[in-house]
Design a protein around this motif. Sequence first.
Motif, PDB file in Angstrom:
ATOM      1  N   TRP A  72      18.982   0.676  -9.530  1.00 51.92           N
ATOM      2  CA  TRP A  72      18.705   0.773 -10.959  1.00 51.92           C
ATOM      3  C   TRP A  72      18.043  -0.481 -11.512  1.00 51.92           C
ATOM      4  N   PRO A  74      16.374  -1.727 -15.515  1.00 49.15           N
ATOM      5  CA  PRO A  74      16.191  -1.313 -16.903  1.00 49.15           C
ATOM      6  C   PRO A  74      14.838  -0.643 -17.114  1.00 49.15           C
ATOM      7  N   VAL A 165      17.291   2.541 -25.584  1.00 46.13           N
ATOM      8  CA  VAL A 165      18.208   1.576 -24.983  1.00 46.13           C
ATOM      9  C   VAL A 165      17.746   1.355 -23.551  1.00 46.13           C
ATOM     10  N   MET A 168      20.335   0.807 -20.572  1.00 47.65           N
ATOM     11  CA  MET A 168      21.055   1.997 -20.117  1.00 47.65           C
ATOM     12  C   MET A 168      20.119   3.109 -19.661  1.00 47.65           C
ATOM     13  N   THR A 170      18.280   5.101 -21.663  1.00 45.61           N
ATOM     14  CA  THR A 170      18.384   6.264 -22.541  1.00 45.61           C
ATOM     15  C   THR A 170      17.345   6.185 -23.653  1.00 45.61           C
ATOM     16  N   TYR A 205      13.321   6.051 -17.494  1.00 48.20           N
ATOM     17  CA  TYR A 205      14.542   6.392 -18.222  1.00 48.20           C
ATOM     18  C   TYR A 205      15.337   7.445 -17.452  1.00 48.20           C
ATOM     19  N   ARG A 207      18.004   9.276 -19.173  1.00 50.11           N
ATOM     20  CA  ARG A 207      18.547  10.247 -20.122  1.00 50.11           C
ATOM     21  C   ARG A 207      17.577  10.394 -21.294  1.00 50.11           C
TER      22      ARG A 207
END
Length: 298
Positions: A72, A74, A165, A168, A170, A205, A207
């Motif tokens: 992961w 950002p 965000v 996360m 999202t 992203y 979500r």
Amino acid sequence: EGFTWLHAAGLDRSTPYRGIAVLSDTASGRRLAANAGGTVVLYRPVTARYPGTPEPRRNQFGQEIGWPLPDWKPAQRPPLTPMEGRFAIVEPLDADRHAEQLFAANAQDREGRNFTYCPYGPFAVLDEYRAWIASVSGEPNRLFHAIVDKGLGRAVGVAAYANIVRAMGTIEVAALVFSPPLQRKPAATEAHYLLMRRAFDELGYRRYEWKCDALNMPSRAAAARLGFTYEGCSARRSWSRAATATRCISRSPTRSGRGSSRRSSAGSTRPISTRPAGRGRAWQVCDRAPTRHSRNRE
């Protein structure tokens, strides 16, 4: 007895099934079963999991702490550059370029129905609309875009990236206003696709959310058709036009930590609960980029 009855799936205390009760412990459940004078089935609390999901990690206390995301990073901030497809172009909203075209397109909705669930509009004169565009331009966490129908050669809709965000992964699609010339057209479907593709495939992203008023059935139906999954309602989350608003939550087809899938699956738009006093937001969410397609209806 200290338990709560849930009116679920049409069952309540007047039915032979007597509904569903939530109790604090097993002993309370057994007492209820002993006093009920009929058949009572006890269920242990469970957490929903999708078929094929691996076991989550556990900490030193034996508590589940979810699944790892080893690769992961950002997500990136959406750039203010156009997204072009076969039927539509989604480009940053600009008052000088788009205000007159969008005002004329929205004017075809003579009753102002398109703005019923918006906290702004309808706009009586062009200067009002131009001032609204100027007021939302440059917002740090809402990036407004105009939707241009390539066949018509003019802007006919608005959408925004919101609630970004990056840490996360999202992001939300918001402020959707599709004028009559855009509704039920291939360009409308493709505009959604272009926004999702950028969020998932280009920016990383995980979500992609769509929140709409719980009473806005056309938006909820469109979200289901596009592959969003209904997640529930947030009661009395906001208000507009002197009415309390409940928001429904949905997510689009999810991008997992192992990469994106382009398979689209329709989600349910059946509300979890209804509250007669006021409205809420329906949340629709997407977790994977959907298959690119176009239809003649929006």
